[in-house]
Design a protein around this motif. Structure first.
Motif, PDB file in Angstrom:
ATOM      1  N   LYS A 685       4.909   4.103   8.403  1.00 46.12           N
ATOM      2  CA  LYS A 685       5.407   4.915   7.292  1.00 46.12           C
ATOM      3  C   LYS A 685       4.915   6.351   7.352  1.00 46.12           C
ATOM      4  O   LYS A 685       5.519   7.239   6.751  1.00 46.12           O
ATOM      5  N   ASP A 686       3.826   6.602   8.101  1.00 47.05           N
ATOM      6  CA  ASP A 686       3.353   7.981   8.233  1.00 47.05           C
ATOM      7  C   ASP A 686       4.057   8.710   9.383  1.00 47.05           C
ATOM      8  O   ASP A 686       3.719   9.847   9.709  1.00 47.05           O
ATOM      9  N   GLY A 687       5.039   8.022  10.035  1.00 39.00           N
ATOM     10  CA  GLY A 687       5.809   8.633  11.110  1.00 39.00           C
ATOM     11  C   GLY A 687       5.267   8.393  12.498  1.00 39.00           C
ATOM     12  O   GLY A 687       5.945   8.685  13.499  1.00 39.00           O
ATOM     13  N   SER A 688       4.076   7.875  12.631  1.00 37.50           N
ATOM     14  CA  SER A 688       3.498   7.617  13.951  1.00 37.50           C
ATOM     15  C   SER A 688       4.136   6.361  14.569  1.00 37.50           C
ATOM     16  O   SER A 688       4.757   5.548  13.881  1.00 37.50           O
ATOM     17  N   LYS A 689       3.957   6.223  15.876  1.00 37.69           N
ATOM     18  CA  LYS A 689       4.548   5.098  16.609  1.00 37.69           C
ATOM     19  C   LYS A 689       3.503   4.420  17.470  1.00 37.69           C
ATOM     20  O   LYS A 689       2.484   5.005  17.846  1.00 37.69           O
ATOM     21  N   GLU A 690       3.806   3.170  17.830  1.00 38.79           N
ATOM     22  CA  GLU A 690       2.926   2.388  18.703  1.00 38.79           C
ATOM     23  C   GLU A 690       3.791   1.359  19.429  1.00 38.79           C
ATOM     24  O   GLU A 690       4.794   0.893  18.890  1.00 38.79           O
ATOM     25  N   LYS A 714      -1.655   0.039   9.718  1.00 41.65           N
ATOM     26  CA  LYS A 714      -0.779   0.812   8.834  1.00 41.65           C
ATOM     27  C   LYS A 714       0.473   0.011   8.514  1.00 41.65           C
ATOM     28  O   LYS A 714       0.860  -0.905   9.246  1.00 41.65           O
ATOM     29  N   GLU A 715       1.092   0.405   7.418  1.00 44.60           N
ATOM     30  CA  GLU A 715       2.310  -0.271   6.995  1.00 44.60           C
ATOM     31  C   GLU A 715       3.483   0.199   7.857  1.00 44.60           C
ATOM     32  O   GLU A 715       3.627   1.374   8.164  1.00 44.60           O
ATOM     33  N   VAL A 716       4.326  -0.762   8.225  1.00 42.93           N
ATOM     34  CA  VAL A 716       5.423  -0.505   9.160  1.00 42.93           C
ATOM     35  C   VAL A 716       6.692  -0.137   8.401  1.00 42.93           C
ATOM     36  O   VAL A 716       7.051  -0.774   7.406  1.00 42.93           O
ATOM     37  N   ALA A 717       7.399   0.890   8.917  1.00 42.80           N
ATOM     38  CA  ALA A 717       8.673   1.290   8.329  1.00 42.80           C
ATOM     39  C   ALA A 717       9.855   0.753   9.133  1.00 42.80           C
ATOM     40  O   ALA A 717      10.916   0.479   8.566  1.00 42.80           O
ATOM     41  N   ALA A 718       9.678   0.619  10.468  1.00 44.93           N
ATOM     42  CA  ALA A 718      10.791   0.170  11.314  1.00 44.93           C
ATOM     43  C   ALA A 718      10.236  -0.450  12.585  1.00 44.93           C
ATOM     44  O   ALA A 718       9.129  -0.131  13.032  1.00 44.93           O
ATOM     45  N   ILE A 719      11.032  -1.343  13.164  1.00 44.58           N
ATOM     46  CA  ILE A 719      10.672  -2.015  14.414  1.00 44.58           C
ATOM     47  C   ILE A 719      11.881  -1.935  15.352  1.00 44.58           C
ATOM     48  O   ILE A 719      13.025  -2.137  14.926  1.00 44.58           O
ATOM     49  N   ARG A 720      11.620  -1.640  16.596  1.00 42.88           N
ATOM     50  CA  ARG A 720      12.685  -1.604  17.608  1.00 42.88           C
ATOM     51  C   ARG A 720      12.208  -2.333  18.849  1.00 42.88           C
ATOM     52  O   ARG A 720      11.095  -2.117  19.317  1.00 42.88           O
TER      53      ARG A 720
END
Length: 773
Positions: A685-690, A714-720
């Motif tokens: 949700k903060d825009g970072s990726k992993e 951190k809380e997840v906004a999207a998964i791909r």
């Protein structure tokens, strides 16, 4: 050979089977990870279980002494050759097989009669001629004529020609360790490449009345006799190419006196052929920092006009090569520069007519040099003294010489597609020096071992030429359209060469893509590169099979790849991994119980119903339908959960460690069939990726589905799934959470005829820019 567009047994020749046999059919495991085992030949003294040549590995040898004369006026090539054949096998041979590929256009060859065709509402003359091309072949007098066959002492030998194969019956058995010398005289009508689509022949330039000759498969050549299949005597039918025997060549080519000849090997008599100025330029080219024109554009133009009536003989020699080819024309410009590979000098050279000058003078020789360097880095150091690129409106490869395409408009401009098409074909055909000219696989049986391995290394070389190079074969996402086709339009890569319906997609693109997936996704570059180099080193100047490649890649890396060979090379199942559900858990801080609280995500239909203003819910229209459970959904479930939580002893000691963690349970299904590592990209949700990479072994105990929990701070906004599109997943719409619609795409085009192969398409940006100035 380079196929620019889609074409219009030791191991296991797969023709009609979509998947290899399974030992545990009906089960959800134990099939796709089964070891190849019986699909590979048994290890022996010739080929070991490690993939290396065995202690008793052997191969035959054939040396050639050839003299030919090109009759330009009558378009006929006449030759005589002496072959010295060495029997290094443990077998006594009572006959020898040769390939007579020029008979591909003989009127009695099946190739001219087995084509499929149909009548259309409108038919061109060329289409009508193709309906009975065998009759035209007869009228044109095509095919090889053997005029004499004798042994070394001059005694006649009995022979039989079966289409493109010629059997020579030996007077006595050729025992192990013996050699046999024989002589063949022959001639044939040189075909027009534009009419016959042949690899060798001539192209006529009406504007100046001259031709460019590319002489390949021009002499009877020894077929391979090997430990794994005996004689390789499958007919040449115009597609899958050649397995040939290594040896030494001395070739004399008599041509019109103003012709320039480019050939396999090194020329032995430049001092008798070149003018003093050309000899000086040739000497200058030996140490030049840039490309030097040995035969200049002006000299080539003069040769076109003032045709010589005398003859000259060019003499070339080559050692430890499997074939010999040459190009000849008075139209040729010739340029050269040295290339250094691990301290060894190699002369990179190009030969081309003025019609290609604007592209070839700039790129051909430098691209040839680049190809030698990059292929050498990924395989073995280039062993030969020269590498030649010859413009011939086609793509085809031979030892030390490659025929390529790419011409400009008359004003010297060219389109971007023409530029990259030309650079790509030079890399591809020059690269064929490594596969199969040195690592000498049998394309007649395994088309992909030649073209797939070379296309993969071409892809690496393009990437090191320009990081933005528009490579068409190698990136995983570009093979998905082919993988989506119905099963009756597909066949395994391991299918015998001429049985492949879409060779460009199968033997070139899919085979190359598989190696790229191994390098980038499955093995990693370090392990893959070491193993691939080891394969090239082990099998340089030898005759490898697929088993030798498969075993070497595993032997040198300690990575079990049988699942990959089985799925990608023996099967037709695509990759389609679906992210089916996402569940989010956090530690329940609202009670004293150390349990997890699940946050359910609304299903997609609920989300869409909320946005649909036309829907009037019954419980809104008639509020009497509401009750306790309407206002307290899942109250019983929550009460039961509270009771379960109350019964669980609290772990206060570890509670703080998990208090702020986010637990995501992901469920996957294998919809396509081909197992593959699962790559998960998380966007927070903060825009970072992993990115997390789950190894392919996660599918071992259930090849159809699995569930896995990931712990995130951190809380997840999207998964791909597969964010870099590196696994060739054919359906990206089921790789996303939240679920998103993926639009289908189409192209609107205006149908019309295309340009000649290798020619610029016209209306290019370079031309438009020049017209503005």
């Amino acid at each position: 050979m380079h196929i620019r567009f889609l074409m219009g047994c030791l191991l296991l020749t797969v023709v009609s089977v979509a998947q290899p046999p399974q030992s545990n059919p009906g089960s959800n495991h134990g099939n796709r990870f089964e070891q190849l085992g019986y699909l590979l030949q048994s290890p022996n003294e010739y080929r070991t279980a490690s993939g290396a040549p065995g202690p008793k590995y052997w191969q035959q040898k054939a040396d050639y002494d050839i003299s030919v004369e090109l009759d330009e006026a009558n378009l006929r090539l006449t030759g005589t050759e002496t072959i010295t054949y060495f029997n290094n096998s443990p077998d006594a041979l009572t006959y020898l097989w040769l390939q007579v590929d020029g008979n591909i256009h003989h009127p009695d060859h099946d190739y001219l009669r087995n084509g499929r065709n149909r009548m259309e509402a409108t038919m061109s003359n060329a289409q009508l001629v193709n309906l009975e091309k065998w009759r035209l072949a007869k009228e044109t007098d095509l095919g090889v004529k053997i005029t004499k066959l004798t042994d070394g002492a001059g005694n006649s030998l009995k022979y039989t020609i079966n289409q493109t194969m010629m059997r020579v019956d030996l007077p006595t058995a050729l025992k192990p360790g013996q050699k046999f010398v024989f002589k063949i005289d022959w001639n044939y009508k040189i075909p027009d490449r534009g009419v016959w689509g042949s690899r060798g022949g001539y192209e006529y330039f009406a504007e100046d009345g001259n031709s460019v000759f590319t002489m390949s498969q021009f002499y009877p050549r020894m077929a391979v006799y090997s430990d794994f299949q005996g004689w390789q005597n499958t007919q040449f039918s115009g597609g899958a190419e050649f397995a040939l025997t290594f040896g030494n060549f001395k070739v004399k080519m008599t041509v019109p006196g103003d012709f320039v000849v480019a050939a396999t090997g090194e020329c032995q008599n430049y001092n008798q052929l070149l003018t003093p100025a050309q000899q000086q330029r040739w000497k200058q080219a030996q140490t030049a920092k840039d490309v030097v024109e040995v035969v200049t554009l002006d000299e080539a133009k003069a040769n076109e006009k003032d045709k010589s009536t005398d003859k000259k003989t060019w003499i070339y020699s080559a050692e430890n090569v499997r074939d010999f080819a040459w190009g000849a024309s008075r139209k040729f410009i010739w340029d050269a520069m040295p290339t250094y590979v691990e301290g060894k000098k190699i002369m990179s050279m190009s030969y081309y007519p003025k019609e290609a000058y604007g592209l070839w003078r700039k790129y051909s020789t430098k691209v040839t040099a680049h190809t030698l360097k990059i292929y050498s880095k990924h395989t073995i150091p280039y062993p030969y003294p020269v590498a030649l690129s010859v413009e011939a409106s086609q793509g085809m490869e031979y030892p030390m010489i490659a025929f390529n395409y790419g011409r400009t408009e008359k004003d010297g401009t060219y389109s971007e597609a023409t530029k990259y098409g030309m650079i790509g074909v030079v890399i591809h055909e020059v690269g064929h020096n490594f596969f199969p000219m040195i690592v000498n696989s049998d394309e007649r049986q395994y088309w992909w071992m030649d073209e797939g391995l070379n296309t993969f290394t071409q892809f690496l070389t393009e990437g090191e030429f320009d990081n933005n190079y528009p490579s068409r074969r190698g990136p995983a996402h570009l093979i998905t359209d082919y993988m989506k086709l119905p099963k009756d339009q597909l066949e395994p890569i391991m299918t015998m060469g001429d049985n492949v319906a879409q060779v460009g997609s199968n033997a070139y693109a899919k085979a190359a893509t598989g190696l790229n997936i191994l390098r980038e996704t499955v093995m990693g570059r370090e392990l893959f590169d070491y193993s691939f180099r080891e394969y090239a080193r082990r099998w340089a100047f030898k005759h490898p099979t697929p088993a030798d490649l498969f075993r070497t890649m595993e032997d040198a890396s300690a990575v079990d790849l049988d699942w990959f060979w089985r799925g990608w090379y023996y099967g037709t199942e695509p990759v389609d991994i679906s992210l089916d559900s996402v569940r989010w858990f956090k530690l329940n801080d609202a009670s004293n119980a150390a349990a997890f609280q699940q946050k359910q995500f609304d299903a997609v239909h609920k989300l869409r119903n909320k946005d649909d203003k036309s829907i009037v819910y019954a419980t809104d229209a008639d509020t009497s339908l509401r009750d306790y459970y309407y206002f307290n959904p899942d109250a019983d479930g929550k009460f039961a959960q509270q009771q379960r939580e109350a019964a669980i002893p609290v772990d206060n000691e570890n509670k703080s460690k998990w208090a702020n963690k986010n637990f995501y349970e992901l469920s996957f299904t294998n919809k396509g069939g081909m197992v593959m590592p699962v790559i998960v990209e998380w966007t927070f949700k903060d825009g970072s990726k992993e990115v997390d990479r789950v190894p392919v072994s996660v599918w071992k105990l259930n090849e159809q589905k699995f569930t896995k929990v990931f712990i995130k701070d951190k809380e997840v906004a999207a998964i791909r799934i597969d964010p870099m599109r590196e696994t060739a997943d054919i359906d990206e719409s089921n790789n996303l959470w939240p679920v998103k619609e993926m639009p289908s795409k189409f192209t609107l085009f205006r149908q019309g005829g295309g340009p000649a192969r290798g020619a610029s398409t016209g209306g290019n940006s370079m031309q438009r820019a020049q017209n503005k100035n």
